[in-house]
Design a protein around this motif. Structure first.
Motif, PDB file in Angstrom:
ATOM      1  N   VAL A  41      26.574  33.454  36.683  1.00 10.83           N
ATOM      2  CA  VAL A  41      26.265  32.073  36.290  1.00 10.83           C
ATOM      3  C   VAL A  41      24.756  31.820  36.219  1.00 10.83           C
ATOM      4  O   VAL A  41      24.017  32.117  37.169  1.00 10.83           O
ATOM      5  CB  VAL A  41      26.895  31.068  37.287  1.00 10.83           C
ATOM      6  CG1 VAL A  41      26.710  29.634  36.803  1.00 10.83           C
ATOM      7  CG2 VAL A  41      28.374  31.362  37.509  1.00 10.83           C
ATOM      8  N   LEU A  51      28.064  31.363  31.467  1.00 11.22           N
ATOM      9  CA  LEU A  51      28.448  32.682  31.975  1.00 11.22           C
ATOM     10  C   LEU A  51      27.801  33.788  31.152  1.00 11.22           C
ATOM     11  O   LEU A  51      28.175  34.039  30.000  1.00 11.22           O
ATOM     12  CB  LEU A  51      29.979  32.812  31.947  1.00 11.22           C
ATOM     13  CG  LEU A  51      30.724  31.654  32.627  1.00 11.22           C
ATOM     14  CD1 LEU A  51      32.227  31.907  32.598  1.00 11.22           C
ATOM     15  CD2 LEU A  51      30.229  31.434  34.046  1.00 11.22           C
ATOM     16  N   LEU A  96      30.827  27.344  32.359  1.00 11.90           N
ATOM     17  CA  LEU A  96      31.626  27.562  33.567  1.00 11.90           C
ATOM     18  C   LEU A  96      32.884  26.686  33.548  1.00 11.90           C
ATOM     19  O   LEU A  96      33.971  27.136  33.900  1.00 11.90           O
ATOM     20  CB  LEU A  96      30.766  27.246  34.807  1.00 11.90           C
ATOM     21  CG  LEU A  96      31.518  27.223  36.128  1.00 11.90           C
ATOM     22  CD1 LEU A  96      32.070  28.598  36.472  1.00 11.90           C
ATOM     23  CD2 LEU A  96      30.606  26.713  37.245  1.00 11.90           C
ATOM     24  N   LEU A 112      32.291  33.738  41.451  1.00 13.22           N
ATOM     25  CA  LEU A 112      31.139  33.247  40.697  1.00 13.22           C
ATOM     26  C   LEU A 112      29.863  33.790  41.326  1.00 13.22           C
ATOM     27  O   LEU A 112      29.510  33.435  42.461  1.00 13.22           O
ATOM     28  CB  LEU A 112      31.108  31.716  40.710  1.00 13.22           C
ATOM     29  CG  LEU A 112      32.329  31.024  40.083  1.00 13.22           C
ATOM     30  CD1 LEU A 112      32.193  29.511  40.200  1.00 13.22           C
ATOM     31  CD2 LEU A 112      32.516  31.452  38.624  1.00 13.22           C
ATOM     32  N   VAL A 128      27.062  23.918  40.320  1.00 16.14           N
ATOM     33  CA  VAL A 128      28.215  24.825  40.237  1.00 16.14           C
ATOM     34  C   VAL A 128      29.297  24.369  41.220  1.00 16.14           C
ATOM     35  O   VAL A 128      30.487  24.302  40.877  1.00 16.14           O
ATOM     36  CB  VAL A 128      27.777  26.287  40.507  1.00 16.14           C
ATOM     37  CG1 VAL A 128      28.976  27.200  40.673  1.00 16.14           C
ATOM     38  CG2 VAL A 128      26.882  26.776  39.373  1.00 16.14           C
ATOM     39  N   VAL A 141      37.884  30.176  44.708  1.00 24.37           N
ATOM     40  CA  VAL A 141      36.574  30.667  44.260  1.00 24.37           C
ATOM     41  C   VAL A 141      35.792  31.274  45.421  1.00 24.37           C
ATOM     42  O   VAL A 141      35.677  30.669  46.490  1.00 24.37           O
ATOM     43  CB  VAL A 141      35.763  29.515  43.615  1.00 24.37           C
ATOM     44  CG1 VAL A 141      34.310  29.929  43.375  1.00 24.37           C
ATOM     45  CG2 VAL A 141      36.410  29.092  42.298  1.00 24.37           C
TER      46      VAL A 141
END
Ligand code: G3P
Ligand code: MG
Length: 253
Positions: A41, A51, A96, A112, A128, A141
């Protein structure tokens, strides 16, 4: 008996067979049965998380420049597939949020990687985090970074986030740091993986991931070392070999 662990995570999607970090690579990883997807990211000029692996567009597009010099609209016009094979000329950089929305209905685990070791992106951690939180995907995540300060910031935003430090080699300093930061796990370069090292993290209830495991011999070594997560460019082959190795008798394995 079906053995789930270690998790097979597609590195930049199924990037051995498709252009890295493209929708084609993410889709193939899913179709091949990967349990998760790792992606990188960065932030565009207008603070949209996108990305892409490098901090410039130079390697995977025909343009030159830093990611943060392009607006998201400008980035969306760039072809990120042709460098790999002209048949992928329609592939475009993904935001993202678009990626998370695509992954949301699946069971995919998402890793990520915050690319904060070369370029300074103010507030990238909060931006994010907010995207993941709004989609209610925090429980799926793992945030990772080579920059421990990014993981510290995430911990301040929410100490319950899953966080893993990336490192090229193991050291006693790394063990201390991973405890100080209360990390969920560590992602080590696959060459650094052995049973002694994984045991050290396991005793503190931290998981060990290995990147980037593309060859069957390296996979076998990581499995023997009780690695918890395999990050690979080749999820299809890795799943097939994992099952084969884990079903072999101990002396052969
Ligand atoms: O997250 C594992 C791996 O992606 C770290 O290195 O350079 O491929 O992003 P890199
Ligand atoms: Mg990465």
């Amino acid at each position: 008996m079906i053995q789930i662990k270690p998790l097979i995570i597609a590195h930049r999607g199924a990037s051995f067979d498709r252009p890295e970090n493209s929708f084609a690579a993410f889709k193939l990883a899913y179709d091949q049965g990967a349990e998760g997807i790792e992606t990188d990211v960065h932030l565009s000029k207008d603070n949209v998380p996108v990305l892409i692996h490098d901090h410039t567009v130079n390697r995977v597009t025909s343009q030159k420049g830093l990611i943060k010099q392009f607006t998201f609209k400008e980035l969306k016009q760039l072809d990120i597939g042709s460098w790999f094979d002209p048949i992928y000329h329609t592939e475009r950089i993904m935001s993202l949020v678009d990626f998370l929305q695509w992954a949301e209905p699946s069971q995919l685990m998402i890793n990520l990687e915050l690319k904060t070791n070369k370029v300074n992106y103010p507030e990238v951690e909060a931006i994010v985090y907010q995207s993941v939180e709004e989609l209610k995907m925090l429980d799926r995540v793992v945030f990772s970074s080579f920059n421990h300060l990014s993981l510290e910031k995430l911990s301040q935003l929410n100490p319950n986030t899953y966080r893993a430090l990336l490192a090229k080699r193991h050291s006693s300093r790394l063990i201390k740091l991973s405890q100080q930061l209360n990390l969920t796990g560590i992602h080590l370069k696959q060459r650094a993986i052995n049973l002694i090292t994984t045991k050290k993290y396991h005793q503190f209830n931290q998981y060990v991931g290995a990147y980037t495991v593309n060859q069957p011999n390296d996979l076998r070594r990581c499995l023997r070392a009780k690695c918890d997560m395999i990050i690979t460019d080749r999820p299809g082959l890795t799943i097939e070999k994992k099952e084969l190795f884990l079903n072999q008798k101990d002396d052969k394995f």
